[in-house]
Design a protein around this motif. Sequence first.
Motif, short mmCIF file in Angstrom:
data_model
loop_
_atom_site.label_atom_id
_atom_site.label_comp_id
_atom_site.label_asym_id
_atom_site.label_seq_id
_atom_site.Cartn_x
_atom_site.Cartn_y
_atom_site.Cartn_z
N HIS A 294 64.86 62.64 65.59
CA HIS A 294 66.02 63.03 65.98
C HIS A 294 67.15 61.87 66.21
N SER A 295 66.79 60.78 65.60
CA SER A 295 67.78 59.63 65.53
C SER A 295 68.21 59.39 64.23
N SER A 296 69.56 58.85 64.08
CA SER A 296 69.88 58.58 62.83
C SER A 296 70.55 57.32 62.63
N GLY A 297 71.08 56.55 61.56
CA GLY A 297 71.66 55.33 61.64
C GLY A 297 71.92 55.08 60.14
N ARG A 298 72.35 53.76 59.69
CA ARG A 298 72.45 53.67 58.29
C ARG A 298 71.17 53.98 57.65
N ALA A 299 71.50 54.66 56.46
CA ALA A 299 70.40 55.25 55.63
C ALA A 299 69.80 54.26 55.11
N PRO B 268 67.68 48.33 61.86
CA PRO B 268 67.14 49.59 61.96
C PRO B 268 67.86 50.22 60.72
N CYS B 269 67.08 51.28 60.17
CA CYS B 269 67.89 52.22 58.91
C CYS B 269 67.10 53.47 59.22
N SER B 270 67.55 54.66 58.70
CA SER B 270 67.14 56.19 58.96
C SER B 270 66.66 56.64 57.55
N VAL B 271 65.68 57.56 57.69
CA VAL B 271 65.16 58.41 56.71
C VAL B 271 65.06 60.01 57.08
N SER B 272 65.18 60.73 56.05
CA SER B 272 65.00 62.08 56.31
C SER B 272 64.72 62.87 54.93
#
Length: 221
Positions: free
Chosen positions: A62-67, A101-105
């Motif tokens: 449930h966290s996001s940032g730069r992809a 850090p980076c985000s995936v989904s």
Amino acid sequence: MTLRGSVEARVPVRNLGGAARPVYAPSCMSALPPGRLSVERFGLQGQEEKPAATSPPVALPHSSGRACVTSMLKLGRGEAVSAMTGEHALIFRLTNGGTQPCSVSGYPAVTLLDGHGAAMPFRYTHGQSQYVTHARPESLLLPPTASAYFLVAKYRCDVGSAGDAVTIRVSLGTNAATLIGRAAGPVEGVLSYCLGGPADPGQVVDISPIEATPGATLGRP
């Protein structure tokens, strides 16, 4: 079915050959209900795990940032999976190899390749198998060195195999670049194209969403 070790991006692979009958490795989880997969920490079965001095970074749901872009990630093998009732599965790990850090989904775009590097004519689905979680994808934030996981599952070949998948190609979202890793496992016939024709249930490969833990990729009763 037990997976041995992990392989990073661009690692050469070997073709293990087809197998009409799968071979199952013993699982450390007994008395599992029929139709279930279990996850094991490879190399720790029957051993006492020593506590780590510090906790390693983990994916933050449930966290996001730069992809995350492909160049930031390393593709490797995840925890061991013990198959039940004919289902074969491999867990793969996406590790943030960058310094930020980076985000995936969502669902990774997966293509299974044969020993000659050709795409095999599987049909791919997302979260349709009873062995794969039906949870909706969620955004995960990966600190440096943290990992996220996805499951690739299919039914066995009851009438024989036409060839094994040896390599997996993975891309994320609109990122055109791909990661290449090992799809062949230590047990023959893990991800095989079947002789039963296009309608054979073993020709469908189901993909889980990217999850924060290996266990979260599995289906629940």
